[in-house]
Design an enzyme around this catalytic site. Structure first.
Site, PDB file in Angstrom:
ATOM      1  N   HIS A  70     -13.493  10.096 -20.098  1.00 60.45           N
ATOM      2  CA  HIS A  70     -13.915   8.795 -20.645  1.00 60.45           C
ATOM      3  C   HIS A  70     -14.476   7.843 -19.589  1.00 60.45           C
ATOM      4  CE1 HIS A  70     -10.255   6.234 -19.763  1.00 60.45           C
ATOM      5  NE2 HIS A  70      -9.605   7.368 -19.855  1.00 60.45           N
ATOM      6  N   ASP A 185      -8.832   5.662 -13.586  1.00 62.58           N
ATOM      7  CA  ASP A 185      -8.668   6.037 -14.992  1.00 62.58           C
ATOM      8  C   ASP A 185      -9.883   5.538 -15.742  1.00 62.58           C
ATOM      9  OD1 ASP A 185      -7.918   6.454 -17.604  1.00 62.58           O
ATOM     10  OD2 ASP A 185      -6.247   5.035 -17.604  1.00 62.58           O
ATOM     11  N   GLU A 215     -12.127   5.236 -25.106  1.00 55.62           N
ATOM     12  CA  GLU A 215     -10.887   6.012 -25.111  1.00 55.62           C
ATOM     13  C   GLU A 215      -9.679   5.096 -25.083  1.00 55.62           C
ATOM     14  OE1 GLU A 215      -7.444   8.233 -23.208  1.00 55.62           O
ATOM     15  OE2 GLU A 215      -8.399   6.350 -22.659  1.00 55.62           O
ATOM     16  N   GLU A 216      -9.768   4.052 -24.258  1.00 56.31           N
ATOM     17  CA  GLU A 216      -8.613   3.164 -24.047  1.00 56.31           C
ATOM     18  C   GLU A 216      -8.266   2.347 -25.290  1.00 56.31           C
ATOM     19  OE1 GLU A 216      -6.718   3.261 -21.511  1.00 56.31           O
ATOM     20  OE2 GLU A 216      -7.877   4.093 -19.844  1.00 56.31           O
ATOM     21  N   ASP A 238      -8.654  13.824 -17.301  1.00 55.67           N
ATOM     22  CA  ASP A 238      -8.193  12.426 -17.254  1.00 55.67           C
ATOM     23  C   ASP A 238      -7.124  12.290 -16.172  1.00 55.67           C
ATOM     24  OD1 ASP A 238      -7.764   9.711 -17.947  1.00 55.67           O
ATOM     25  OD2 ASP A 238      -7.901  10.138 -20.085  1.00 55.67           O
ATOM     26  N   HIS A 330      -3.705   1.759 -14.568  1.00 52.39           N
ATOM     27  CA  HIS A 330      -4.003   0.497 -15.263  1.00 52.39           C
ATOM     28  C   HIS A 330      -3.705  -0.724 -14.392  1.00 52.39           C
ATOM     29  CE1 HIS A 330      -4.255   2.118 -19.673  1.00 52.39           C
ATOM     30  NE2 HIS A 330      -4.961   2.821 -18.811  1.00 52.39           N
TER      31      HIS A 330
HETATM   32 CO    CO Z   1      -6.056   4.648 -19.374  1.00 52.23          CO
HETATM   33 ZN    ZN Z   2      -7.639   7.645 -19.186  1.00 50.96          ZN
END
Ligand code: CO
Ligand code: ZN
Length: 369
Positions: A70, A185, A215-216, A238, A330
């Protein structure tokens, strides 16, 4: 078979990580991806949601392999500008307030202007002692872009719907293989996928490399891309949690930095995300052993990847995930090991070149009679 080069991967990763691209606003990341992929493969397009899909035709072309990573990152979206020009925001994806205070951000306006800002709150000096100890809530935070009125903010192009992400370059820590930046990420997955796709010089199956959007915020891009591709087998690339850090006991590490990519067995709360298809998981393990790719097995409690939605496409798709162990996911300072990313890329490339259409068609449907 081509090699995955660490230097090339780092250079690509730097471009990807430093691009601004929260969910739904992936344009700048998409530009980098297209620029990288345009000279490779047989076709390349952007679908209605903004996924980038690159295809390399296989020698038989009887089965389709989808590899997804992603492009989007977590971020903020401006929801209100007050009369003094302070920007209020809502999160895009899984943003933790604990990571926000004191950060520099870059605001991107709807017409593409970039404006620097900082996330502020009222100073602890004027708080009650109990209040000063607490993590401020989103409603008590704002972005200060250095203007003194709403009109001045608007003159910069900042409006409701402008987005913001952490302002961070990609760099290395004390060990030059250990990288740090925002949006590892999942730009590490995107970089690994691109380098794997470039390196495939022969495959039996058609390979679909998909740089997904959103995706998130609910695995949205992967969902529609899988529907249009109808893959027979799928991989997601990922990040996963590496909590191999001070104060955490070994049983809670999930994965470790520098021990190779993780081959996922299951993720999501109570395995509600993906339970990797056993045949695909075992093929990854077999290939890793055969070609000397270091790997670790992963069971992640909480969180999932594009693979869990691809697995449920139409009649179902055997799917698995190759993950890159990453600390502080994150946050603006996500940390990963370059060697793990190189090996994740190599494992995806090997999988794409070693599986046969016959194998893929057998696992998607087993005729018994
Ligand atoms: Co993420
Ligand atoms: Zn991810």
């Amino acid at each position: 078979m081509n090699e995955i080069r660490k230097e090339a991967l780092y250079a690509l990763l730097k471009k990807l990580v430093e691009a601004v691209g929260p969910s739904g606003f992936e344009d700048s990341v998409r530009d980098v991806v297209i620029d990288e992929l345009k000279n490779y493969g047989d076709s390349l397009w952007i679908d209605s949601l903004g996924n980038v899909i690159a295809v390399k035709k296989g020698s038989k072309g009887a089965a389709r392999l989808m590899i997804a990573a992603h492009m989007d990152e977590i971020g903020l979206i401006i929801s209100y500008i007050d009369e003094r020009g302070f920007l209020r925001f809502q999160p895009i994806g899984g943003v933790s307030e604990r990571t926000l205070l004191g950060q520099r951000v870059v605001v991107r306006t709807l017409n593409g202007n970039l404006v620097k800002g900082v996330i502020g709150s009222k100073p602890p000096h004027i708080m009650r002692p109990e209040e000063a100890k607490q993590v401020p809530e989103g409603k008590d935070l704002y972005i200060d872009v250095g203007v003194s009125s709403r009109a001045e903010a608007e003159k910069l192009g900042v409006t409701i719907g402008s987005i913001a992400v952490f302002e961070r370059d990609l760099t290395v820590l004390g060990n030059s293989d250990i990288i740090v930046g925002k949006a590892l990420d999942d730009r590490v997955g995107v970089a690994a996928m691109i380098e794997a796709f470039k390196a495939i010089d022969f495959s039996d199956v058609d390979v679909y490399a998909v740089a997904t959007v959103q995706e998130e915020v609910g695995l949205k891009g992967a969902r529609v891309a899988a529907y249009s591709i109808t893959p027979h087998v799928a991989l997601a690339l990922d990040v996963t949690v590496a909590s191999d850090v001070a104060g955490v006991s070994e049983q809670d590490w999930i994965t470790q930095l520098g021990k190779g990519p993780a081959i996922k067995v299951a993720d999501g709360r109570a395995a509600s995300g993906l339970i990797a298809h056993p045949a695909v998981r075992d093929k990854l393990i077999e290939i890793a052993k055969q070609y000397g790719v270091p790997y670790q097995l992963e069971v992640l409690h909480g969180g999932t990847t594009d693979a869990s939605i691809i697995a449920l496409n139409k009649e179902g798709v055997p799917a698995a995930t190759i993950s890159v162990p990453t600390r502080y996911i994150h946050s603006p300072t996500e940390v990963a090991n370059l060697n793990d990313i190189v090996m994740a890329s190599k494992l995806a490339m090997l999988f794409a070149t070693k599986i046969t259409s016959e194998w893929a068609l057998t696992i998607i449907r087993r005729n018994l009679k």
